[in-house]
Design an enzyme around this catalytic site. Structure first.
Site, PDB file in Angstrom:
ATOM      1  N   ASP B  20      -1.673   3.685   0.481  1.00 19.86           N
ATOM      2  CA  ASP B  20      -2.852   3.435   1.282  1.00 19.86           C
ATOM      3  C   ASP B  20      -3.929   2.915   0.048  1.00 19.86           C
ATOM      4  O   ASP B  20      -3.680   3.049  -1.116  1.00 19.86           O
ATOM      5  CB  ASP B  20      -3.347   4.934   1.773  1.00 19.86           C
ATOM      6  CG  ASP B  20      -4.767   4.934   2.265  1.00 19.86           C
ATOM      7  OD1 ASP B  20      -5.062   4.040   3.118  1.00 19.86           O
ATOM      8  OD2 ASP B  20      -5.402   5.973   2.092  1.00 19.86           O
ATOM      9  N   ASP B  22      -8.043   3.427   0.562  1.00 19.61           N
ATOM     10  CA  ASP B  22      -9.306   4.250   0.424  1.00 19.61           C
ATOM     11  C   ASP B  22      -8.880   5.634  -0.036  1.00 19.61           C
ATOM     12  O   ASP B  22      -8.109   6.302   0.794  1.00 19.61           O
ATOM     13  CB  ASP B  22     -10.077   4.119   1.480  1.00 19.61           C
ATOM     14  CG  ASP B  22     -10.863   2.512   1.934  1.00 19.61           C
ATOM     15  OD1 ASP B  22     -10.668   1.871   0.915  1.00 19.61           O
ATOM     16  OD2 ASP B  22     -10.338   2.166   3.043  1.00 19.61           O
TER      17      ASP B  22
END
Lengths: 698, 249
Positions: B20, B22
Site C-alpha cells: 500500500d 499512504d
C-alpha cells in the site's frame, strides 16, 4: 502572503527533521547519558551548590524580593555566592521552589537541591536539542558521544556543579533562532543569556556581524538590535540601583581573569593579552565576507578557545567552548574525536588538581570522596604540568578548527572571490527580468551589474556585446512583427564586424576595469553582458557561470568545444510552443505561450529537477540526451507557481540556507527555473572543494 | 520486531510483495495536517475566511464528496473537496482558487511526507532478490504517481494499480487481482501484502490468500477478527531482516 505561507506551511523544522530528533531519544548513547545524569542528580550534591548557590536560592525563596542579591547580602550571605543575573535566578526558582515546599512538608533538606539540579538537566537537554537542530544533517551518534556522553559536560555540570550551561544554552538557542530567521526571538534569547551571565556579552558583536553578513543592514538587524537592546535593558537596568546586584554580579571576580595574563611593558605598563585575542577573533569573523552557519560557529568557537587559552583556569568557562567543539566534531566526523576526548580528560584532571572543593558521590549507600580535594595537590610543578596539558590540547583543537574548519572550508575559500555570471542574450528585457529576479533573491548588496558600455566605447563592439545597434532596437520595439530570420541570424552577422584590433582593445580595457573593480569590490555576484569566448584567459578564471538566454533555439547549440564552457554554461531558451517556419512572422503572442528549454551537463541536477518538477508542479517536461552525449536537454511546458519554485529550490539546491536568500524573491514561471539553475551553479561553486581543482589536469 | 498472530502460516519467500502507499511507505497524517494548514492559509488569503469556517466547511465538503462517490478514487479528490468547499462558502465557482488550493495542498503534503526509514533499502533489496514488487493503492492515479515520483521510486516498482483503474477502493479484490495480473502471477500465488489499514489492506488481501503484514505506527490500530494480519511490524528494517533470514533458509 508568500512569506507568511512559507513561514507557517514550511516549518523550519520539518517532519523529516522531527523524526530524526525523535530517533535521538532511542539511541543507546542517549539512554546511557540520561541514566548517568539521573544517577548524578540523585546522588551527588556538588560542593559549590551546597556552599553558595543553594543558600542563595533558599534565601530568595524564604524572603522573596525583586532584589535577591541585596536581600542575600543583608542576611550575611557571601558575595561570591551567586554571580548571575535575573534570568539565571528565574530559571532556577520554579523547580527549586517545588523542592523547597517538599522539604518543608517532609522536614527534609534534599528536594531543594534536587530541584536545583533538575533545572540544570532541563537546560542540558535543551542544549542537546539545540545542537541537534544545528547539526541536523549530520550524525546523531557523534553528537551524543561528544556532547551527551562527554565526561567534561557531566563533570562540570553535575559533579563540579557549574551553572555556565544555562547562558550557553540560551546563546545557542539564539543562534538556532537566527538560522530560522526569527530575529526578534533570537534577540530576546541573547538578552536572557547576557542577563544569566554577563560574560555572554562577548558573543554579541560576533552575532551582530553574523546577521549583518547574512542579511546586510536591513530590517532584520534593526529588529535584532532593537529587541536585544530592549531585552538587555529590561533584564539588567532595573537592578543597577541594587548594591547587591552590583557587588555580586557586576563586580564578579571572574572579570578579573580577563586581565591576569599580560606582557609587562617596562615597570609601569601592561599589555593585556585576552582583549587583544578577543579583538583578533572579532576581526576573524568580520573578514568573512559571506558567512555560513558553519563558518560562524567555528569562528566563534575559535574565539572562545583563544580566550580560554589565555585566561587562568576557570572550570565554568570551559563550558563556553563545548558546544562549538561539539559542532566541529560532529561536522568533521570521527577525525577529531580522540583529541576532543583527550581534551575532556585533561580539563577534568586539571580542574580536580587545581580547584579544591569537597564534592561527594554516593554509590548506593557508600560515600565516595571528597573527589576534588583527594586529588588536590600542593606540588606546583604538577599543577603547572596539568595546566599546560589542558592548554596545549585546547591550542591543538583550536589550530585544527582553524585549519580544517575555516581555512580549508570550501565556502570560506570560494566566497572570497566574486562569482561572475556572464550573460549572453538576444532579448534585453528578458535579460533585465532575470537580473532583477536575482537581485531580489540574493539582495542588491551582493550583486553588481557591470554593463560593458561603461568601459567599451566603440560602437561596433557594443553592438556585438549587447546587440544594441539599430536592428536590435527594432527587435525590442517592434517585437509584434519580428522577422524570424533576421532575429536568428542577427548575432552571427555582427560577429564578422569584430576585428582583431578591436578585440585587443577590449581585452586591455576589460583587464584594466576588472583589476580595479575586483580588488576593491565586496561584490559576490557580478553579471556581465558579454560573450565569454571573448574574455582574456586571465579573466576567464573569474568567470564561473555563463548564462545564455535565447528567444529561439540556435542550431548546433549543444556542440561546445571548450571544456570550460561545457561545465559552466547554462543555456536558457524561451521559445514559442508552436514551431515557427522560417518564413513565418513571429508575433508577441507566440512568446506569451512559450516553453522553456535548457541544457544541463549529464549527471548535474537534471534527474532531481525532472522528478521535482513533475511531482511538485504536476507539469509536463520532455527530456532527451544530445548527440554528443554530454548534455541532457530539458523542455519545460506550463509555468510553475512561485511557491512551487521555492519548494523545488529548497529540495534541490545544496545548503541553500548558506546563501541567505530572500524567500519572497523567488519568481513564478520560467524565470523561477532560471533562478534555480543559476543558484544551483552558484551553490555548487561555493561548496566546491578547491583542492580538487589541483587534480584537474585538463 | 515482527509479531506473528496466525501461527499456522508457514512463511516462505513470496512470489511477489504488494505494498500500500499512504500511511504505509510514509506517515500520512502529519503530511495531511500540514497540507490542510497550508490550504487554509491560502484560502484565508484569497477568500478571507477564518480558520473555524474553513475547517468546518472543508469537513462538510469532504463528507459530501465521499458520500456521493463512496469507495471510489474520486472520493479522495482534494480538488473536489476544495471546489465543494468554495461552493459551501457561498462563492461562485472559483475554479482557479480551487485549483490553487489543490496545488498548495499537494505541494505541502509532499514536502512533509518523508518515507519511513528503511523503505528504500528494503525495496532495493527486493529488487536484488528479483522478487516482483507492486503498489496497490486508493486515490487517483495522477497524485499517486506524483507521490511515487517525488519519493524517487518511479522506477522501483514492477507494477502499480490505483483504485481509479478499477473504479472501486480496496478491499475490492479486483485491485489485488489486477496487480497480480500485471505482475503475470496467478491468483493462487504465494504473495505478501504490506499495508496499514486492517480493513482495506489486510482484510482485502486475505480474501485472496495473501500473507498479510500490518505496518504499525502512530495512530494505527491492529486489526481484529477477520482483519487480524498474519504479522505486524513497526520498522522496515525488521521486515528486511525477516526476508534476509528466509533467503538464508
Amino acid at each position: 502572503m508568500f512569506k507568511r505561507l512559507s513561514r507557517k506551511a514550511f516549518t523550519p523544522y520539518g517532519i523529516k527533521d522531527q523524526r530524526a530528533l525523535n530517533s535521538l531519544h532511542y539511541d543507546p548513547f542517549f539512554i546511557f547519558g540520561f541514566l548517568v545524569r539521573f544517577y548524578l542528580i540523585l546522588f551527588v550534591n556538588p560542593n559549590i551548590h551546597s556552599k553558595w548557590f543553594i543558600p542563595f536560592i533558599k534565601n530568595t525563596l524564604n524572603n522573596f524580593s525583586f532584589d535577591p542579591w541585596s536581600n542575600f547580602l543583608n542576611t550575611g550571605g557571601e558575595v561570591f555566592a551567586f554571580p548571575y543575573g535575573i534570568s539565571m535566578v528565574s530559571s532556577y526558582l520554579p523547580l527549586s521552589g517545588l523542592g523547597f515546599v517538599a522539604d518543608n512538608l517532609s522536614n527534609n533538606n534534599y528536594f531543594l537541591g534536587l530541584g536545583f539540579r533538575l533545572t540544570s538537566l532541563i537546560f542540558d537537554y535543551g542544549l542537546l536539542i539545540s545542537l541537534a537542530i544545528l547539526t541536523r544533517n549530520y550524525s546523531n551518534k557523534i553528537l551524543l558521544i561528544t556532547y551527551w556522553c562527554s565526561p567534561l559536560v557531566l563533570f562540570l555540570t553535575y559533579i563540579h556543579g557549574q551553572l555556565d550551561l544555562i547562558p550557553i544554552t540560551l546563546l545557542i538557542g539564539s543562534i538556532c533562532l537566527i538560522s530560522w530567521n526569527r530575529f526578534r526571538a533570537a534577540a530576546l534569547f541573547l538578552a536572557l543569556a547576557i542577563s544569566a551571565k554577563f560574560s555572554m556579552i562577548i558573543a554579541t558583536p560576533l552575532i551582530f556581524i553574523y546577521i549583518q553578513r547574512r542579511k546586510g543592514f536591513g530590517i532584520e538587524i534593526i529588529h535584532f538590535i532593537v529587541f536585544a537592546f530592549i531585552g538587555i535593558s529590561l533584564l539588567n537596568l532595573p537592578f543597577l540601583i541594587s548594591n547587591g546586584f552590583i557587588e555580586m554580579v557586576l563586580k564578579t571576580r571572574e572579570i578579573g581573569r580577563l586581565y591576569s595574563v599580560f606582557i609587562p611593558y617596562g615597570d609601569q605598563l601592561k599589555l593585556y593579552i585576552t582583549p587583544i585575542i578577543y579583538l583578533l577573533s572579532l576581526y576573524l569573523v568580520w573578514r568573512l565576507k559571506r558567512i555560513t552557519q558553519d563558518l560562524f560557529l567555528i569562528a566563534t568557537g575559535l574565539g572562545f578557545f583563544s580566550l580560554l587559552i589565555f585566561i587562568p583556569p576557570a572550570p565554568g568557562w570551559l563550558f563556553w567552548v563545548i558546544p562549538f567543539l561539539v559542532y566541529y566534531q560532529v561536522k568533521s566526523g570521527k577525525d577529531i574525536l580522540i583529541i576532543g576526548f583527550l581534551f575532556n580528560l585533561a580539563a577534568i584532571l586539571n580542574s580536580l588538581i587545581i580547584n579544591s572543593s569537597e564534592t561527594y558521590i554516593y554509590f548506593l549507600t557508600y560515600k565516595i570522596g571528597p573527589i576534588d580535594s583527594s586529588l588536590n595537590l600542593n606540588n606546583d610543578f604538577l599543577k603547572n604540568l596539568s595546566f599546560t596539558a589542558q592548554q596545549s590540547l585546547a591550542l591543538l583543537v583550536a589550530i585544527r578548527m582553524y585549519i580544517y574548519g575555516l581555512s580549508r572550508n570550501s565556502f570560506y575559500i570560494n566566497s572570497n572571490d566574486p562569482v561572475v555570471i556572464s550573460f549572453s542574450a538576444n532579448n534585453n528585457s528578458l535579460l533585465n527580468d532575470i537580473y532583477m529576479s536575482m537581485n531580489k533573491l540574493i539582495g542588491s548588496k551582493f550583486i553588481s551589474k557591470i554593463h560593458a558600455s561603461k568601459f567599451i566605447n566603440k560602437s561596433n563592439i557594443n553592438s556585438y556585446l549587447f546587440y544594441e545597434d539599430s536592428n536590435k532596437k527594432d527587435l525590442i520595439k517592434n517585437n509584434s512583427q519580428i522577422n524570424y530570420e533576421n532575429a536568428k541570424n542577427f548575432s552571427s552577422n555582427q560577429k564578422f564586424n569584430f576585428t582583431k584590433k578591436n578585440q585587443l582593445s577590449l581585452i586591455a580595457r576589460l583587464i584594466k576595469y576588472f583589476k580595479n573593480k575586483l580588488d576593491k569590490s565586496k561584490t559576490d555576484y557580478i553579471f556581465i553582458n558579454d560573450d565569454v569566448s571573448l574574455m582574456p584567459s586571465t579573466l576567464k578564471k573569474q568567470i564561473d557561470i555563463t548564462l545564455k538566454v535565447f528567444l529561439v533555439e540556435k542550431d548546433k547549440l549543444n556542440e561546445f568545444k571548450n571544456d570550460y564552457l561545457i561545465a559552466n554554461t547554462i543555456n536558457c531558451i524561451f521559445s514559442p510552443i508552436k514551431s515557427i517556419s522560417q518564413n513565418e512572422k513571429l508575433t508577441a503572442n507566440n512568446f506569451k505561450n512559450k516553453r522553456f528549454t535548457t541544457y544541463l551537463p549529464i549527471g548535474f541536477l537534471h534527474s532531481q529537477l525532472i522528478r521535482l518538477y513533475i511531482s511538485i508542479c504536476a507539469l509536463h517536461i520532455d527530456t532527451e540526451i544530445t548527440k554528443n552525449g554530454q548534455w541532457v536537454k530539458l523542455i519545460f511546458e506550463g509555468e510553475p507557481d512561485q511557491e512551487d519554485i521555492a519548494q523545488i529550490a529548497r529540495a534541490i539546491i545544496p545548503k541553500i540556507d548558506d546563501l541567505s536568500l530572500n524567500e519572497a524573491g523567488w519568481q513564478n514561471g520560467y524565470i523561477g527555473l532560471v533562478q534555480i539553475l543559476l543558484l544551483s551553479h552558484i551553490s555548487e561553486h561555493l561548496q566546491k572543494d578547491q583542492r580538487l581543482k589541483l587534480l584537474n589536469f585538463s | 520486531m515482527i509479531k506473528q498472530y496466525l501461527k499456522n502460516k508457514n512463511l516462505t519467500l513470496p512470489k511477489a510483495i504488494l505494498f500500500d502507499t499512504d500511511n504505509t511507505l510514509y506517515e500520512y497524517h502529519p503530511a495531511n495536517k500540514a497540507a490542510e494548514e497550508a490550504a487554509f492559509l491560502k484560502a484565508n488569503n484569497l477568500l478571507g475566511i477564518n480558520r473555524k469556517t474553513f475547517f468546518e466547511n472543508y469537513q462538510k465538503a469532504r463528507l459530501e464528496v465521499k458520500k456521493n462517490l463512496s469507495n471510489t478514487a474520486s472520493g479522495h479528490s482534494r480538488l473536489l473537496y476544495f471546489q465543494r468547499l468554495i461552493e459551501l462558502l457561498g462563492f461562485r465557482a472559483q475554479l482557479l482558487v480551487a485549483l490553487d488550493l489543490e496545488q498548495t495542498f499537494w505541494r505541502t503534503f509532499l514536502a512533509n511526507a518523508p518515507l519511513f526509514p528503511g523503505v528504500e533499502n528494503l525495496l532495493s533489496y527486493l529488487r536484488q532478490l528479483k522478487i516482483p514488487i507492486g503498489i496497490v493503492t486508493d486515490l487517483t492515479s495522477h497524485i499517486q504517481l506524483r507521490k511515487l515520483t517525488y519519493f524517487g521510486l518511479e522506477d522501483t516498482f514492477d507494477a502499480v494499480v490505483t483504485s481509479e483503474e478499477i473504479g472501486s477502493d480496496k478491499p475490492d479484490k479486483r485491485n489485488f487481482e489486477l496487480l497480480l495480473s500485471k505482475l503475470d502471477l496467478p491468483l493462487t500465488s504465494n504473495f505478501w501484502m504490506i499495508g496499514d489499514d486492517p480493513y482495506s489492506d489486510i482484510f482485502g488481501a486475505k480474501k485472496l490468500g495473501a500473507v498479510t503484514f500490518q505496518k504499525i505506527h502512530n495512530g494505527v490500530i491492529l486489526g481484529k477478527g477477520e482483519q487480524l494480519p498474519d504479522f505486524s511490524f513497526k520498522n522496515f528494517e525488521d521486515l528486511q531482516a525477516l526476508i534476509q533470514n528466509l533467503v538464508k533458509i
